[in-house]
Design an enzyme around this catalytic site. Sequence first.
Site, PDB file in Angstrom:
ATOM      1  N   HIS A  80      47.751  -9.804  -4.049  1.00 60.68           N
ATOM      2  CA  HIS A  80      47.723  -8.657  -5.233  1.00 60.68           C
ATOM      3  C   HIS A  80      49.137  -8.094  -5.226  1.00 60.68           C
ATOM      4  CE1 HIS A  80      46.425  -6.154  -1.699  1.00 60.68           C
ATOM      5  NE2 HIS A  80      46.697  -5.137  -2.310  1.00 60.68           N
ATOM      6  N   HIS A  82      49.892  -4.598  -4.731  1.00 60.77           N
ATOM      7  CA  HIS A  82      50.284  -3.280  -4.117  1.00 60.77           C
ATOM      8  C   HIS A  82      51.381  -3.632  -3.120  1.00 60.77           C
ATOM      9  CE1 HIS A  82      46.002  -1.300  -5.021  1.00 60.77           C
ATOM     10  NE2 HIS A  82      47.075  -1.072  -5.776  1.00 60.77           N
ATOM     11  N   ASP A  84      52.578  -3.186  -0.221  1.00 56.72           N
ATOM     12  CA  ASP A  84      52.304  -3.428   1.070  1.00 56.72           C
ATOM     13  C   ASP A  84      51.914  -4.914   1.201  1.00 56.72           C
ATOM     14  OD1 ASP A  84      50.054  -2.464   0.015  1.00 56.72           O
ATOM     15  OD2 ASP A  84      49.124  -2.564   1.999  1.00 56.72           O
ATOM     16  N   HIS A  85      52.009  -5.582   0.254  1.00 61.00           N
ATOM     17  CA  HIS A  85      51.343  -7.235   0.291  1.00 61.00           C
ATOM     18  C   HIS A  85      52.541  -7.936  -0.319  1.00 61.00           C
ATOM     19  CE1 HIS A  85      47.474  -6.842   1.615  1.00 61.00           C
ATOM     20  NE2 HIS A  85      47.412  -5.301   1.239  1.00 61.00           N
ATOM     21  N   HIS A 160      38.984  -4.829  -5.683  1.00 62.33           N
ATOM     22  CA  HIS A 160      40.126  -3.780  -4.932  1.00 62.33           C
ATOM     23  C   HIS A 160      40.600  -2.955  -6.311  1.00 62.33           C
ATOM     24  CE1 HIS A 160      42.812  -2.021  -2.135  1.00 62.33           C
ATOM     25  NE2 HIS A 160      43.943  -2.567  -2.761  1.00 62.33           N
ATOM     26  N   HIS A 288      44.463  -4.898   8.950  1.00 64.24           N
ATOM     27  CA  HIS A 288      44.930  -3.742   7.655  1.00 64.24           C
ATOM     28  C   HIS A 288      44.503  -2.401   8.192  1.00 64.24           C
ATOM     29  CE1 HIS A 288      45.297  -1.897   3.585  1.00 64.24           C
ATOM     30  NE2 HIS A 288      46.164  -3.179   3.369  1.00 64.24           N
TER      31      HIS A 288
END
Length: 321
Positions: A80, A82, A84-85, A160, A288
């Site tokens: 996805h 966001h 941090d990914h 999410h 995570h």
Amino acid sequence: MKDLSQNGNLSAVEPVSSIPFAVTILGSGSATPTLDRHQTAQLLQYNSDYFLIDCGEATQYRLIEQRARPSRLKYIFISHLHGDHYFGLMPLLSSLNMGGRTEPLYLFGPRGLDEVITTTFRVSDGKFFFPLHFQAIEVDKPTLLLDLPGLTVESIPLDHGIACTGFLFREKPHKPRLLREKLPTEVPIEVLKTLKEGQDVTNETGEITYAAADYTAPGPAARSYAYCSDTRYNERILTQIKGIDLLYHEATFRDDNAGRASEVHHTTARQAGTLAEKARVKRLLIGHFSSRYKTYEGFLAEAQDVFPNTELAVEGHQFAV
């Protein structure tokens, strides 16, 4: 091989595949990195292929630290959008470009990721010197993304708040093993090929001359790995992950922040354990972790309270599937 001799059965062994299938944890932290937890990224190897799963900030440094050459990557999966990914993706692509890569790279991710990449290279007046193939992932239902000779990859719809999927890596069934000690001394090659496919060999009249059940044994059991990144507790995935060998599931919070977890579409360690128990998976990895927690022991204790066969996704560790 699994030795069952202690049970008095010297011949009962389970065949083990010689094909490498393992995942290395590159980053196990959540949105805010700490000195010992990097943002999400995993490196999965199957046979000679390398798959990068998510690409948080500093992923290419983590690959170098693990002595995994980024140039060996062939497939990248982004769960996805966001940061941090995927904030480590552009630096990685740039390095591959500057390193003279010419081999194709296959990228799977949510719609909009292609726009991010195109815009970044456009405003920096850059261009790719290798083919980059992008496939947008449909997030509403499980979708087959990749079909390789020995492995398939399909998406896992998650909850999410934004378009987000996990990924299920499932090995295809292995062919039967020939029991050569039971075969006559000289057997035509075509007979062996047919038996290896698990099929009986017949003559011109249809009579079975070599029964596959007599001359073959089952091959190694097919293995499976599921990666479930950021998501709220979601039992809709149970059918898809039922009985898999290794499940990675996010566990951002502990019980003390269960309400917060649901509010921001995340999962607690105990909830991850509950999903693993209900899906009857064999092993669970949790990761995570929120930066508000300074130690890991509480996460492990809460997950193991429900599902004992739980391990922490410790960075730098490799887990065989």
